[in-house]
Motif scaffolding. Sequence first.
Motif, PDB file in Angstrom:
ATOM      1  N   GLU A   2      43.054  -3.491  22.246  1.00  0.00           N
ATOM      2  CA  GLU A   2      43.251  -4.319  20.984  1.00  0.00           C
ATOM      3  C   GLU A   2      44.016  -3.152  20.075  1.00  0.00           C
ATOM      4  O   GLU A   2      43.942  -2.070  19.955  1.00  0.00           O
ATOM      5  CB  GLU A   2      41.467  -4.350  20.497  1.00  0.00           C
ATOM      6  CG  GLU A   2      41.535  -4.795  19.032  1.00  0.00           C
ATOM      7  CD  GLU A   2      39.921  -4.857  18.727  1.00  0.00           C
ATOM      8  OE1 GLU A   2      39.967  -4.188  17.636  1.00  0.00           O
ATOM      9  OE2 GLU A   2      39.341  -5.726  19.076  1.00  0.00           O
ATOM     10  N   ARG A   3      44.648  -3.928  19.369  1.00  0.00           N
ATOM     11  CA  ARG A   3      45.861  -3.229  18.376  1.00  0.00           C
ATOM     12  C   ARG A   3      45.581  -3.911  16.947  1.00  0.00           C
ATOM     13  O   ARG A   3      45.588  -5.397  17.123  1.00  0.00           O
ATOM     14  CB  ARG A   3      47.136  -3.258  18.958  1.00  0.00           C
ATOM     15  CG  ARG A   3      47.318  -2.897  20.354  1.00  0.00           C
ATOM     16  CD  ARG A   3      48.869  -3.065  20.930  1.00  0.00           C
ATOM     17  NE  ARG A   3      48.818  -4.424  21.219  1.00  0.00           N
ATOM     18  CZ  ARG A   3      49.853  -5.295  21.537  1.00  0.00           C
ATOM     19  NH1 ARG A   3      50.844  -4.660  21.623  1.00  0.00           N
ATOM     20  NH2 ARG A   3      49.695  -6.516  21.600  1.00  0.00           N
ATOM     21  N   VAL A   4      45.687  -3.241  15.998  1.00  0.00           N
ATOM     22  CA  VAL A   4      45.611  -3.690  14.669  1.00  0.00           C
ATOM     23  C   VAL A   4      46.737  -3.351  13.692  1.00  0.00           C
ATOM     24  O   VAL A   4      47.234  -2.427  13.949  1.00  0.00           O
ATOM     25  CB  VAL A   4      44.340  -3.103  13.824  1.00  0.00           C
ATOM     26  CG1 VAL A   4      44.308  -3.584  12.539  1.00  0.00           C
ATOM     27  CG2 VAL A   4      43.100  -3.293  14.632  1.00  0.00           C
ATOM     28  N   LEU A   5      47.434  -4.514  13.316  1.00  0.00           N
ATOM     29  CA  LEU A   5      48.716  -4.236  12.524  1.00  0.00           C
ATOM     30  C   LEU A   5      48.151  -4.225  11.110  1.00  0.00           C
ATOM     31  O   LEU A   5      47.481  -5.208  10.659  1.00  0.00           O
ATOM     32  CB  LEU A   5      49.530  -5.647  13.013  1.00  0.00           C
ATOM     33  CG  LEU A   5      50.791  -5.739  12.311  1.00  0.00           C
ATOM     34  CD1 LEU A   5      51.811  -4.473  12.684  1.00  0.00           C
ATOM     35  CD2 LEU A   5      51.485  -6.911  12.603  1.00  0.00           C
ATOM     36  N   ILE A   6      49.108  -3.273  10.386  1.00  0.00           N
ATOM     37  CA  ILE A   6      48.545  -3.188   8.953  1.00  0.00           C
ATOM     38  C   ILE A   6      49.879  -3.076   8.217  1.00  0.00           C
ATOM     39  O   ILE A   6      50.649  -2.338   8.497  1.00  0.00           O
ATOM     40  CB  ILE A   6      47.771  -1.992   8.747  1.00  0.00           C
ATOM     41  CG1 ILE A   6      46.627  -1.894   9.452  1.00  0.00           C
ATOM     42  CG2 ILE A   6      47.686  -1.709   7.155  1.00  0.00           C
ATOM     43  CD1 ILE A   6      45.941  -0.435   9.524  1.00  0.00           C
ATOM     44  N   ALA A  80      50.828   0.105  13.115  1.00  0.00           N
ATOM     45  CA  ALA A  80      49.843  -0.350  14.094  1.00  0.00           C
ATOM     46  C   ALA A  80      49.089   0.397  14.621  1.00  0.00           C
ATOM     47  O   ALA A  80      49.390   1.922  15.075  1.00  0.00           O
ATOM     48  CB  ALA A  80      50.770  -1.007  15.278  1.00  0.00           C
ATOM     49  N   VAL A  81      47.729   0.358  15.093  1.00  0.00           N
ATOM     50  CA  VAL A  81      46.860   1.362  15.357  1.00  0.00           C
ATOM     51  C   VAL A  81      45.955   0.853  16.561  1.00  0.00           C
ATOM     52  O   VAL A  81      45.713  -0.600  16.586  1.00  0.00           O
ATOM     53  CB  VAL A  81      46.025   1.971  14.329  1.00  0.00           C
ATOM     54  CG1 VAL A  81      46.547   2.427  13.191  1.00  0.00           C
ATOM     55  CG2 VAL A  81      44.912   0.856  13.594  1.00  0.00           C
ATOM     56  N   PRO A  82      45.425   1.612  17.242  1.00  0.00           N
ATOM     57  CA  PRO A  82      44.457   1.126  18.399  1.00  0.00           C
ATOM     58  C   PRO A  82      43.238   0.746  17.881  1.00  0.00           C
ATOM     59  O   PRO A  82      42.542   1.595  16.990  1.00  0.00           O
ATOM     60  CB  PRO A  82      44.594   2.354  19.212  1.00  0.00           C
ATOM     61  CG  PRO A  82      44.667   3.455  18.459  1.00  0.00           C
ATOM     62  CD  PRO A  82      45.668   3.169  17.664  1.00  0.00           C
ATOM     63  N   GLY A  83      42.665  -0.115  17.990  1.00  0.00           N
ATOM     64  CA  GLY A  83      41.568  -0.730  17.527  1.00  0.00           C
ATOM     65  C   GLY A  83      40.504  -0.105  17.455  1.00  0.00           C
ATOM     66  O   GLY A  83      39.430   0.140  16.670  1.00  0.00           O
TER      67      GLY A  83
END
Length: 111
Positions: A2-6, A80-83
């Motif tokens: 899972e990756r989170v885009l901010i 972008a960060v690892p969830g």
Amino acid sequence: AERVLILYGDVPLIEVETLERLLQKVGPEQLALLTVELDDPTGYGRIVRDQQGVVKAIVEHKDASPEQRLIREGNTGILAVPGKRLADWLGRLSNNNAQGEYYLTDVIAMA
């Protein structure tokens, strides 16, 4: 994984390809950060790197030392960060800074 885009809501000209390339650089313990070189970085968070060029922190303009204010590489606010790691990093944020605010950019130093 899972990756989170901010990103900020006011970046209408960002290209999908740019965001896709950023997401490709995220690893299980590694985030990805989009930066910009500015002629006048006043007001922007500065990208602090070590001697090898590895990003160590983002220092907000109001918290920056005179030396850090000379840095022309600025924070775009897009990362972008690892969830899996995001919840841990967010839980460790502090508001111990010049503005008394919680800076999302502090997760850079944690990573």
